[in-house]
Design an enzyme around this catalytic site. Structure first.
Site, PDB file in Angstrom:
ATOM      1  N   LYS A   1     -17.317  -9.581 -37.803  1.00  0.00           N
ATOM      2  CA  LYS A   1     -17.987  -8.282 -38.035  1.00  0.00           C
ATOM      3  C   LYS A   1     -16.983  -7.138 -37.868  1.00  0.00           C
ATOM      4  CE  LYS A   1     -20.311  -6.207 -34.549  1.00  0.00           C
ATOM      5  NZ  LYS A   1     -19.963  -4.802 -34.298  1.00  0.00           N
ATOM      6  N   ASN A   2     -16.177  -7.215 -36.811  1.00  0.00           N
ATOM      7  CA  ASN A   2     -15.289  -6.077 -36.502  1.00  0.00           C
ATOM      8  C   ASN A   2     -14.024  -6.051 -37.353  1.00  0.00           C
ATOM      9  OD1 ASN A   2     -17.209  -5.300 -34.726  1.00  0.00           O
ATOM     10  ND2 ASN A   2     -16.099  -5.880 -32.882  1.00  0.00           N
TER      11      ASN A   2
ATOM     12  N   CYS B   1     -23.679   5.415 -27.296  1.00  0.00           N
ATOM     13  CA  CYS B   1     -24.669   4.321 -27.286  1.00  0.00           C
ATOM     14  C   CYS B   1     -24.780   3.844 -25.838  1.00  0.00           C
ATOM     15  CB  CYS B   1     -24.227   3.207 -28.218  1.00  0.00           C
ATOM     16  SG  CYS B   1     -22.718   2.433 -27.653  1.00  0.00           S
TER      17      CYS B   1
ATOM     18  N   ARG C   1     -18.429   7.094 -26.312  1.00  0.00           N
ATOM     19  CA  ARG C   1     -17.775   6.703 -27.567  1.00  0.00           C
ATOM     20  C   ARG C   1     -17.215   7.941 -28.308  1.00  0.00           C
ATOM     21  NH1 ARG C   1     -20.047   1.523 -28.823  1.00  0.00           N
ATOM     22  NH2 ARG C   1     -18.199   1.155 -30.073  1.00  0.00           N
TER      23      ARG C   1
ATOM     24  N   ASP D   1     -15.992  -7.157 -25.038  1.00  0.00           N
ATOM     25  CA  ASP D   1     -17.184  -7.665 -25.721  1.00  0.00           C
ATOM     26  C   ASP D   1     -17.645  -8.991 -25.165  1.00  0.00           C
ATOM     27  OD1 ASP D   1     -16.280  -6.398 -29.031  1.00  0.00           O
ATOM     28  OD2 ASP D   1     -17.040  -5.442 -27.224  1.00  0.00           O
TER      29      ASP D   1
ATOM     30  N   ARG E   1     -27.473  -7.460 -35.565  1.00  0.00           N
ATOM     31  CA  ARG E   1     -26.430  -6.598 -36.156  1.00  0.00           C
ATOM     32  C   ARG E   1     -25.110  -7.342 -36.202  1.00  0.00           C
ATOM     33  NH1 ARG E   1     -25.365  -1.560 -32.890  1.00  0.00           N
ATOM     34  NH2 ARG E   1     -23.594  -1.693 -34.286  1.00  0.00           N
TER      35      ARG E   1
HETATM   36  C1  EPZ Z   1     -14.419  -1.415 -31.303  1.00  0.00           C
HETATM   37  O1  EPZ Z   1     -15.162  -0.259 -30.993  1.00  0.00           O
HETATM   38  C2  EPZ Z   1     -15.442  -2.521 -31.534  1.00  0.00           C
HETATM   39  N1  EPZ Z   1     -16.309  -2.155 -32.661  1.00  0.00           N
HETATM   40  C3  EPZ Z   1     -16.259  -2.724 -30.271  1.00  0.00           C
HETATM   41  O2  EPZ Z   1     -17.125  -3.817 -30.507  1.00  0.00           O
HETATM   42  C4  EPZ Z   1     -15.332  -3.083 -29.116  1.00  0.00           C
HETATM   43  O3  EPZ Z   1     -16.087  -3.192 -27.929  1.00  0.00           O
HETATM   44  C5  EPZ Z   1     -14.273  -1.990 -28.964  1.00  0.00           C
HETATM   45  O4  EPZ Z   1     -13.566  -1.810 -30.213  1.00  0.00           O
HETATM   46  C6  EPZ Z   1     -13.249  -2.328 -27.882  1.00  0.00           C
HETATM   47  O5  EPZ Z   1     -12.634  -3.542 -28.171  1.00  0.00           O
HETATM   48  C7  EPZ Z   1     -15.843  -2.336 -33.916  1.00  0.00           C
HETATM   49  O6  EPZ Z   1     -14.722  -2.770 -34.141  1.00  0.00           O
HETATM   50  C8  EPZ Z   1     -16.806  -1.980 -35.032  1.00  0.00           C
HETATM   51  P1  EPZ Z   1     -12.447   1.890 -29.014  1.00  0.00           P
HETATM   52  P2  EPZ Z   1     -14.408   1.185 -30.941  1.00  0.00           P
HETATM   53  O7  EPZ Z   1     -12.238   3.086 -29.875  1.00  0.00           O
HETATM   54  O8  EPZ Z   1     -13.376   1.247 -31.992  1.00  0.00           O
HETATM   55  C9  EPZ Z   1     -12.285   5.362 -25.861  1.00  0.00           C
HETATM   56  C10 EPZ Z   1     -19.099  -4.987 -30.577  1.00  0.00           C
HETATM   57  O9  EPZ Z   1     -19.648  -5.488 -29.612  1.00  0.00           O
HETATM   58  N2  EPZ Z   1     -12.009   6.265 -27.001  1.00  0.00           N
HETATM   59  O10 EPZ Z   1     -11.338   0.902 -28.844  1.00  0.00           O
HETATM   60  O11 EPZ Z   1     -15.455   2.227 -30.909  1.00  0.00           O
HETATM   61  C11 EPZ Z   1     -13.751   4.928 -25.841  1.00  0.00           C
HETATM   62  O12 EPZ Z   1     -14.539   5.890 -25.181  1.00  0.00           O
HETATM   63  C12 EPZ Z   1     -18.544  -3.597 -30.471  1.00  0.00           C
HETATM   64  O13 EPZ Z   1     -18.868  -5.573 -31.667  1.00  0.00           O
HETATM   65  C13 EPZ Z   1     -11.652   7.592 -26.755  1.00  0.00           C
HETATM   66  O14 EPZ Z   1     -11.556   8.011 -25.607  1.00  0.00           O
HETATM   67  O15 EPZ Z   1     -13.726   1.086 -29.512  1.00  0.00           O
HETATM   68  C14 EPZ Z   1     -13.728   3.636 -25.086  1.00  0.00           C
HETATM   69  O16 EPZ Z   1     -13.795   3.901 -23.709  1.00  0.00           O
HETATM   70  C15 EPZ Z   1     -19.056  -2.891 -29.256  1.00  0.00           C
HETATM   71  N3  EPZ Z   1     -11.418   8.417 -27.809  1.00  0.00           N
HETATM   72  C16 EPZ Z   1     -12.346   3.066 -25.421  1.00  0.00           C
HETATM   73  O17 EPZ Z   1     -11.591   4.119 -26.018  1.00  0.00           O
HETATM   74  C17 EPZ Z   1     -11.505   7.986 -29.110  1.00  0.00           C
HETATM   75  O18 EPZ Z   1     -11.238   8.792 -30.039  1.00  0.00           O
HETATM   76  C18 EPZ Z   1     -12.395   1.908 -26.399  1.00  0.00           C
HETATM   77  O19 EPZ Z   1     -12.960   2.403 -27.585  1.00  0.00           O
HETATM   78  C19 EPZ Z   1     -11.870   6.640 -29.342  1.00  0.00           C
HETATM   79  C20 EPZ Z   1     -12.120   5.786 -28.276  1.00  0.00           C
END
Ligand code: EPZ
Length: 429
Positions: free
Chosen positions: A22-23, A118, A123, A307, A399
């Protein structure tokens, strides 16, 4: 809301085939916006999130041939009709924000409703916007939308304060058609980033270093048609590994990539579960094994994946001894703890730490899935809890997991979907 009725089941046994990731597929689908020619994507999982991205691409003006029955999608974004997708659609899925980089790079403009937070955290998108601004985009942040515009993006050196997966993907896609070279430092290293870079390079992009903390993108003029097979889903793989472990069963997981689940393999072995990488697939055996507690700290890849945190916690509630979990990636990813406690688990949390006193007998209860991985964790707990567990709001699970009930029941799990209209999503199309 639809729910899963889960009954105490025998140890799982048999084999299961892992679907496409998915990701990985969601950013790859967003990347088709960069290319005016035909993009054929294979091993696409049939998921609600994929359906939402299909609707978004269609509204943006792409022609999408949906053959998800054969796990195939063909997308051709010959022309882009709008750079302002509707709130109603984008708000359904946070990953929709991944269309911003491609739209900005291809059309010079994108106006996207702000992705909500969420259950697991705020996020934010500040790192995505930092990258776009560094490449010359003008950013306007409204209360409910963000707009980026640029005559032509230019290369830049961008340091990510946190190795954000989404920010790395969005910036990498934006840089693909920019003028000049972009370097992303402290980039995320997840396998899904590597798969996206491989897709883009097949289209003619010039990306090096994906999978490391430094990615170099040399902008190109245009991109060409491509056919791409999506990598298997490493979190689905981990979910079935833990399902074998929590039920003390033996499961053969086919089409998995062991390299992508190294931390999960290591931690299961620490607990005494046998994991063999065989020619037929990943064989996970917990039957007859003496199991012990362990400690987990979630980290960006290649560390232990956030995850898998809730799913591994469910397993640790069944293992005698004290286990400690620290969640370093998201600020609020213990929503499943209260639900597991309702089933008899003994878990104490303090900020981002949880202490599990394993071995307490679990009993069935009515619980709610707060995010897709927490939902999977509750189902796994329900497989070993005395009696019946009702897991509500299972749309979260659907999802992110293809044919979830079907795959689990084939392994001997007692799970039945009960929906208000009796229309089972996984069977409906
Ligand atoms: C991706 O989300 C995945 N989703 C998530 O999977 C996964 O948990 C996450 O990466 C971490 O591995 C998809 O790929 C669609 P991040 P993403 O940006 O990209 C902070 C699932 O279960 N951050 O790496 O949204 C944020 O707050 C889902 O399939 C900022 O501070 O994750 C978080 O604490 C859930 N500023 C951390 O980084 C930003 O601009 C990780 O977020 C962006 C993120």
């Amino acid at each position: 809301m639809a729910k899963f009725i889960v009954k105490k089941s025998a140890p799982l046994s048999g084999e299961v085939e892992i679907s496409g990731s998915k990701n990985a597929v969601l950013p790859i689908m967003a990347a088709t916006i960069l290319c005016p020619e035909k993009c054929e994507i294979r091993d696409v999982p049939k998921l609600r999130d994929v359906d939402v991205m299909v609707q978004i691409l269609t509204i943006l003006g792409a022609s999408v041939k949906d053959e998800l029955k054969e796990n195939k999608l063909t997308v051709q974004a010959g022309t882009i009709a709008t750079t302002e997708p509707p709130y109603g659609l984008v708000s359904k899925m946070r990953a929709s924000f991944l269309i911003m980089g491609p739209l900005l790079s291809r059309c010079g403009r994108a106006r996207i409703p702000l992705p909500g937070g969420c259950a697991i955290g705020a996020r934010p998108i500040d790192l995505h916007l930092k990258g776009f601004a560094a490449m010359g985009a003008h950013i306007e942040e409204g209360s409910s939308f963000v707009e980026a515009s640029a005559d032509k993006l230019h290369g830049a050196n961008i340091y990510l304060d946190f190795p954000s997966v989404g920010a790395t993907e969005n910036i990498m896609m934006a840089a693909t058609l920019a003028e000049g070279t972009t370097i992303i430092e402290n980039a995320a290293e997840e396998p899904e980033i590597v798969d996206l870079a491989s897709f883009l390079n097949k289209m003619g992009a010039r990306i090096k270093g994906a999978g490391t903390d430094t990615i170099k993108i040399e902008g190109v003029e245009t991109l060409k048609a491509v056919t791409h097979h999506v990598i298997p889903d490493r979190i689905e793989t981990g979910t079935f590994m833990l399902a074998a472990a929590i039920t003390r069963g033996e499961v053969l997981i086919k089409n998995a990539l062991p390299d992508h689940v190294k931390p999960v393999i290591a931690k299961l072995r620490e607990c005494g579960v046998e994991v063999e990488d065989t020619l037929e697939g990943l064989r996970v055996t917990a039957a007859g094994k003496h199991l012990n507690a362990t400690d987990i700290k979630t980290m960006p890849y290649p560390g232990f994946p956030t995850d898998m945190q809730s799913i591994f916690m469910a397993f640790l509630t069944t293992v005698p001894g004290t286990s400690n979990i620290i969640e370093t990636v998201f600020e609020n990813r213990f929503m499943h703890v209260s639900e597991l406690s309702r089933m008899g688990a003994s878990i104490k949390t303090n900020d981002r730490s949880a202490v599990i006193t394993g071995g307490m007998p679990l009993h069935g209860a009515q619980v709610v899935s707060t995010d897709l991985r927490a939902g999977a964790a509750l189902v796994l707990a329900g497989l070993v809890a005395e009696g019946t567990t009702e897991v509500d709001e299972v749309y979260h699970i659907e999802r992110g997991y293809e044919r979830f009930v079907d795959k689990f029941t084939k392994l001997g799990a007692k799970i039945v979907k009960k929906s208000p209209d009796n229309n089972s999503y996984n069977k409906s199309k």
